[in-house]
Design a protein around this motif. Structure first.
Motif, PDB file in Angstrom:
ATOM      1  N   LEU A  75      43.417  30.441  39.657  1.00 33.12           N
ATOM      2  CA  LEU A  75      42.849  31.671  41.177  1.00 33.12           C
ATOM      3  C   LEU A  75      41.064  30.485  40.689  1.00 33.12           C
ATOM      4  O   LEU A  75      40.906  31.085  41.728  1.00 33.12           O
ATOM      5  N   ILE A  76      40.924  29.853  39.880  1.00 27.55           N
ATOM      6  CA  ILE A  76      40.058  29.120  39.880  1.00 27.55           C
ATOM      7  C   ILE A  76      39.613  28.306  40.828  1.00 27.55           C
ATOM      8  O   ILE A  76      39.523  28.437  41.675  1.00 27.55           O
ATOM      9  N   HIS A  77      41.198  27.623  41.038  1.00 23.56           N
ATOM     10  CA  HIS A  77      41.566  26.887  42.221  1.00 23.56           C
ATOM     11  C   HIS A  77      41.112  26.874  43.929  1.00 23.56           C
ATOM     12  O   HIS A  77      40.939  27.126  44.444  1.00 23.56           O
ATOM     13  N   TYR A  78      41.699  28.648  43.803  1.00 26.44           N
ATOM     14  CA  TYR A  78      41.416  29.397  44.911  1.00 26.44           C
ATOM     15  C   TYR A  78      40.596  29.820  45.185  1.00 26.44           C
ATOM     16  O   TYR A  78      40.078  30.271  46.936  1.00 26.44           O
ATOM     17  N   ALA A  79      38.748  29.835  44.302  1.00 21.91           N
ATOM     18  CA  ALA A  79      37.911  30.292  44.480  1.00 21.91           C
ATOM     19  C   ALA A  79      37.239  29.615  45.927  1.00 21.91           C
ATOM     20  O   ALA A  79      36.790  30.753  46.792  1.00 21.91           O
ATOM     21  N   PRO A  80      37.251  28.547  46.025  1.00 20.85           N
ATOM     22  CA  PRO A  80      36.543  27.549  47.760  1.00 20.85           C
ATOM     23  C   PRO A  80      37.923  28.370  48.562  1.00 20.85           C
ATOM     24  O   PRO A  80      37.303  28.252  49.279  1.00 20.85           O
ATOM     25  N   ILE A  81      38.370  28.470  48.689  1.00 17.79           N
ATOM     26  CA  ILE A  81      39.259  29.129  50.001  1.00 17.79           C
ATOM     27  C   ILE A  81      39.213  30.387  49.966  1.00 17.79           C
ATOM     28  O   ILE A  81      39.112  30.961  51.389  1.00 17.79           O
ATOM     29  N   ALA A  82      38.655  31.244  49.309  1.00 11.67           N
ATOM     30  CA  ALA A  82      39.206  32.648  49.368  1.00 11.67           C
ATOM     31  C   ALA A  82      37.465  33.154  49.697  1.00 11.67           C
ATOM     32  O   ALA A  82      37.243  34.378  50.086  1.00 11.67           O
ATOM     33  N   PHE A  83      36.615  32.461  48.932  1.00 16.25           N
ATOM     34  CA  PHE A  83      34.878  32.949  49.562  1.00 16.25           C
ATOM     35  C   PHE A  83      34.291  31.574  50.019  1.00 16.25           C
ATOM     36  O   PHE A  83      34.997  30.488  49.958  1.00 16.25           O
ATOM     37  N   ASP A  84      33.407  31.498  50.706  1.00 18.59           N
ATOM     38  CA  ASP A  84      32.469  30.231  51.145  1.00 18.59           C
ATOM     39  C   ASP A  84      32.319  29.729  49.897  1.00 18.59           C
ATOM     40  O   ASP A  84      32.275  29.763  49.024  1.00 18.59           O
ATOM     41  N   GLN A  97      31.027  27.891  43.687  1.00 16.38           N
ATOM     42  CA  GLN A  97      31.064  28.141  41.916  1.00 16.38           C
ATOM     43  C   GLN A  97      29.854  29.140  41.077  1.00 16.38           C
ATOM     44  O   GLN A  97      30.645  29.650  39.718  1.00 16.38           O
ATOM     45  N   ILE A  98      29.433  29.730  41.860  1.00 12.30           N
ATOM     46  CA  ILE A  98      29.153  31.556  41.630  1.00 12.30           C
ATOM     47  C   ILE A  98      30.296  32.206  41.013  1.00 12.30           C
ATOM     48  O   ILE A  98      30.350  32.828  40.168  1.00 12.30           O
ATOM     49  N   ILE A  99      31.512  32.017  42.100  1.00  7.84           N
ATOM     50  CA  ILE A  99      32.828  32.933  41.955  1.00  7.84           C
ATOM     51  C   ILE A  99      33.289  32.668  40.366  1.00  7.84           C
ATOM     52  O   ILE A  99      33.650  32.846  40.028  1.00  7.84           O
ATOM     53  N   ILE A 100      33.607  30.962  40.856  1.00  2.07           N
ATOM     54  CA  ILE A 100      33.986  30.739  39.279  1.00  2.07           C
ATOM     55  C   ILE A 100      33.280  30.687  37.695  1.00  2.07           C
ATOM     56  O   ILE A 100      34.578  31.084  37.349  1.00  2.07           O
ATOM     57  N   GLU A 146      45.831  41.199  44.671  1.00  2.00           N
ATOM     58  CA  GLU A 146      47.171  41.109  46.213  1.00  2.00           C
ATOM     59  C   GLU A 146      46.666  41.334  47.291  1.00  2.00           C
ATOM     60  O   GLU A 146      45.702  41.623  48.655  1.00  2.00           O
ATOM     61  N   ILE A 147      44.957  42.596  46.616  1.00  2.00           N
ATOM     62  CA  ILE A 147      44.226  42.670  47.622  1.00  2.00           C
ATOM     63  C   ILE A 147      43.010  41.909  48.485  1.00  2.00           C
ATOM     64  O   ILE A 147      42.420  41.387  49.485  1.00  2.00           O
ATOM     65  N   LEU A 148      42.870  41.472  47.262  1.00  2.00           N
ATOM     66  CA  LEU A 148      41.859  39.816  47.803  1.00  2.00           C
ATOM     67  C   LEU A 148      42.480  39.169  48.829  1.00  2.00           C
ATOM     68  O   LEU A 148      42.232  38.705  50.309  1.00  2.00           O
ATOM     69  N   PHE A 149      44.168  38.524  48.322  1.00  5.18           N
ATOM     70  CA  PHE A 149      44.604  37.221  49.279  1.00  5.18           C
ATOM     71  C   PHE A 149      45.325  38.592  50.493  1.00  5.18           C
ATOM     72  O   PHE A 149      45.449  37.912  51.717  1.00  5.18           O
ATOM     73  N   HIS A 150      45.565  39.718  50.797  1.00  4.21           N
ATOM     74  CA  HIS A 150      45.429  40.516  51.595  1.00  4.21           C
ATOM     75  C   HIS A 150      44.076  40.344  52.993  1.00  4.21           C
ATOM     76  O   HIS A 150      44.325  40.218  53.669  1.00  4.21           O
ATOM     77  N   LYS A 151      42.654  40.533  52.437  1.00  2.00           N
ATOM     78  CA  LYS A 151      42.008  40.323  53.005  1.00  2.00           C
ATOM     79  C   LYS A 151      41.137  39.230  53.127  1.00  2.00           C
ATOM     80  O   LYS A 151      41.402  38.884  54.314  1.00  2.00           O
ATOM     81  N   LYS A 152      41.985  37.872  52.686  1.00  2.00           N
ATOM     82  CA  LYS A 152      41.514  37.049  53.205  1.00  2.00           C
ATOM     83  C   LYS A 152      42.268  36.962  54.508  1.00  2.00           C
ATOM     84  O   LYS A 152      42.407  35.574  55.489  1.00  2.00           O
ATOM     85  N   ARG A 153      43.713  37.073  54.652  1.00  2.00           N
ATOM     86  CA  ARG A 153      44.966  37.140  55.825  1.00  2.00           C
ATOM     87  C   ARG A 153      44.384  37.563  56.496  1.00  2.00           C
ATOM     88  O   ARG A 153      44.806  37.246  57.933  1.00  2.00           O
ATOM     89  N   GLN A 154      43.625  38.459  56.259  1.00  2.00           N
ATOM     90  CA  GLN A 154      43.207  39.559  57.718  1.00  2.00           C
ATOM     91  C   GLN A 154      41.600  38.807  58.190  1.00  2.00           C
ATOM     92  O   GLN A 154      41.953  38.664  59.661  1.00  2.00           O
TER      93      GLN A 154
END
Length: 162
Positions: free
Chosen positions: A89-98, A103-106, A152-160
């Motif tokens: 999830l830490i590694h995914y943060a830059p992909i999921a969020f701008d 850095q803020i998200i992490i 899963e909600i985050l993954f779904h929103k990112k996919r959309q």
């Protein structure tokens, strides 16, 4: 975990303390292994596999049995499942969020992880004291399911978005 093993599963105090460490052993093993396979599998896959393995361990912990090996295997499985979730999830943060917010998200992820590890044990301690320690697997299951559903909600929103 050790209190649960002692009071709900009738382990001796010594064995309860020893076997409670199975969770951490599982987590350590899976972090080591996931470090090698993380390049082959995507972060989302690592998180999903982790949650599914954790859930299988928790479900195993819910089985009413006097067999001492079942909770030991359950804790080991739960730890194995938890191992890849946080780093992925830490590694995914830059992909999921701008990337400019990553850095803020992490930082928030780390803060909430520490907050959870600080407050969840005493919260369950209150539940165990005032209700029943046998609720431990259900407590664990509820919060694992909440985490799984939210990710899963985050993954779904990112996919959309893509």
């Amino acid at each position: 975990t050790s209190s649960y093993l002692n009071l709900a599963k009738n382990f001796t105090i010594e064995n309860a303390a020893l076997f409670a460490s199975m969770f951490y052993l599982g987590m350590t093993i899976s972090r080591l292994i996931s470090g090698f396979i993380t390049e082959k599998l995507k972060d989302k896959t690592m998180v999903r596999i982790g949650y599914l393995i954790s859930l299988s361990g928790i479900i195993l912990l819910l089985i009413p049995t006097n067999m001492k090996v079942i909770p030991i295997i359950a804790l080991l499985l739960t730890g194995i499942g938890c191992g890849p979730i946080y780093p992925s999830l830490i590694h995914y943060a830059p992909i999921a969020f701008d990337k400019k917010y990553s850095q803020i998200i992490i930082g928030l992820q780390m803060a909430f992880a520490y907050t959870g590890s600080t407050f969840m044990p005493p919260l369950f301690g209150l539940i165990a004291t005032h209700i029943n320690i046998k609720l431990f697997p259900r407590f664990f299951l509820i919060f694992t399911l909440i985490g799984f559903i939210l990710i899963e909600i985050l993954f779904h929103k990112k996919r959309q978005e893509n």
